[in-house]
Structures are given as C-alpha cells and as structure tokens.
Design an enzyme around this catalytic site. Structure first.
Site, PDB file in Angstrom:
ATOM      1  N   HIS A   1       0.788  -1.284   0.108  1.00  0.00           N
ATOM      2  CA  HIS A   1       0.056  -0.049  -0.132  1.00  0.00           C
ATOM      3  C   HIS A   1       0.953   1.282  -0.125  1.00  0.00           C
ATOM      4  O   HIS A   1       2.012   1.386   0.436  1.00  0.00           O
ATOM      5  CB  HIS A   1      -1.095  -0.010   1.224  1.00  0.00           C
TER       6      HIS A   1
ATOM      7  N   CYS B   1      -2.093   0.531   9.975  1.00  0.00           N
ATOM      8  CA  CYS B   1      -3.198  -0.399   9.591  1.00  0.00           C
ATOM      9  C   CYS B   1      -4.271  -0.735  10.449  1.00  0.00           C
ATOM     10  O   CYS B   1      -5.231  -1.257  10.321  1.00  0.00           O
ATOM     11  CB  CYS B   1      -2.445  -1.680   9.017  1.00  0.00           C
TER      12      CYS B   1
END
Length: 258
Positions: free
Chosen positions: A163, A248
């Site tokens: 990501h 996250c």
C-alpha cells in the site's frame, strides 16, 4: 474541537492465514499478536484517544487491519471495496460503526477497488496509491466523493510495497517520510525526508508532537526525536509478518461533528 476517536478491530483466530504479497510468509504467534494489539490500543488510550471497537470478523484473517476498510474526510466515510476479494466481507461492520458515530456514508462500487492503506491525507490533500489493491476506478470514485468537500486528490504510483502507507506517511508539519528503496516517486510529495529503516516509514500522529511508531525502527525514532518529535514505540512484530504497520491497526477520526 477536533475529535479523538479511533476505530480498532480485535485480531481473529485465523490471523496467521492473512494475505502476504511482497514478503515471505513467516509463522505468526496469535497469542502474542493479541497481546501486541492490546498494547497498541493502550498506547492510543494513554495519549488521549477513545477507541471504538468494530465487531470482530473471525472468518476474515486480515480484519484486524481495519484501516483498509474505510477512508475518512471530515465527517464523511467512504466505505472501501478492497482489492483482495477475500477482504470485502470486512466492510459491513465498519460501515455500521461509522454510521453510529454520525458519519455520512458513501461507498466504492464495482468496478472500483480501493484499500484505505493506499490513502495518505495531509491537510486537504489526499494522496492515493494506484497499485495492486487500488485501481483507477477507485481513484475516480474517491475524487467524486471528496473533491466536492474541498479535498484535492492526487494519485501516485505504488509498485514496490502493498500500500502507499507501506512506503510513506507524514509528520505533523506535512513532511512525508519514507524508506527510499520502497518509494516509487518521492518527488510527488512537497517535502520528503528519507528514513533509515523500512518500519520507520510509518507513523500515527497522536497529537502534541507524539508519533506512534513500531519498535522495529529505533534509528528512525532517534532521528525523529532529534527533530523535536516524541516517538511512542509499540511492538507489532506479529503484524509486520503480514505486511502490517502502525497505521493499519486503526482508523483515526479527527473531524467528527459535535
């Protein structure tokens, strides 16, 4: 006053089955992961954040990485459509949680895909990583949701990590930090500070100059302390085995309406 709420989600019994794409799979200690998650939540509490626990999703190994399921801008929640199909069942309970908090709710629809971990907000600028999990249609739908609210959405390439926020995050003054070998285009950002460790690329802004960081980045913590910040270190080794980082494990909701 800015709100200080954070969505979190307890790791489930299938955590060790979580997806890995850019690293070799390593055994995950589920009991240690739970203890680390609890310490992460405690760090948020200690520094003034109220945690909101999303209903567990025990059949979804990656559900603890709650950031990927929703993107916030002001009081508007954009429910993601994860690029990995196995993760799409994670979003329903997150949608319920943000709706209970009074957020307006929008959705990413097929054929769009968008993971929240691909989204880095710096003021009203939203950088979106276009890569393995987020596609062009997802970027367009984010623009449609947030640009009418005053956001500027900037797409940047992501190819070396899972990501965008696996590669870069930002300091309180807006300076982007990252580990250069894993950053596709450092020039995409207004100001870029290289850090000496991969795990040092990831910070959560706790307020008051405090930065929540992984304990696996001591050199970066020292660098940032020298620059006047206050690192708050947490051990997230079991989540790092699944390409997870400190960003996250929560969704910070800073702009909820009173």
């Amino acid at each position: 006053m800015p709100s200080r709420k954070a969505l979190i989600r307890r790791p489930g019994p299938r955590l060790a089955e979580g997806l890995v794409t850019h690293i070799e799979r390593a055994p995950v200690d589920a009991a240690l992961a739970l203890a680390q998650w609890e310490a992460y939540a405690d760090a948020l509490h200690t520094h003034g954040w109220e945690t909101v626990e999303v209903e567990a999703a025990d059949d979804c190994p990656d559900a603890v990485f709650v950031e990927d399921t929703v993107v916030m801008f002001r009081n508007v929640a954009l429910i993601a459509r994860p690029g990995a199909e196995s993760r799409r069942p994670e979003t329903a309970a997150v949608e319920e949680a943000v709706a209970r908090l009074g957020c307006a709710v929008n959705w990413v629809w097929e054929p769009g895909t968008l993971d929240g971990g691909d989204v880095l907000k710096i003021g009203d600028t939203i950088y979106v990583g276009r890569g393995g999990r987020t596609n062009a249609a997802g970027v367009r739908q984010m623009r449609a949701a947030f640009e009418p609210l005053g956001a500027r959405v900037v797409a940047v390439p992501v190819s070396k990590v899972l990501h965008l926020k696996s590669a870069v995050t930002a300091l309180p003054d807006g300076t982007v930090i990252g580990y250069p070998p894993l950053v596709d285009t450092a020039s995409a950002f207004g100001a870029f500070l290289p850090v000496p460790e991969e795990a040092g690329s990831h910070v959560v802004l706790l307020g008051g100059g405090r930065l929540l960081m992984a304990a696996s980045a001591p050199k970066t913590a020292e660098l940032l302390a020298d620059l006047g910040h206050e690192p708050v270190l947490v051990d997230i080794s079991e989540f790092e085995k699944l390409e997870g980082c400190v960003t996250c494990l929560s969704v910070r909701l800073r702009d909820l309406y009173a």
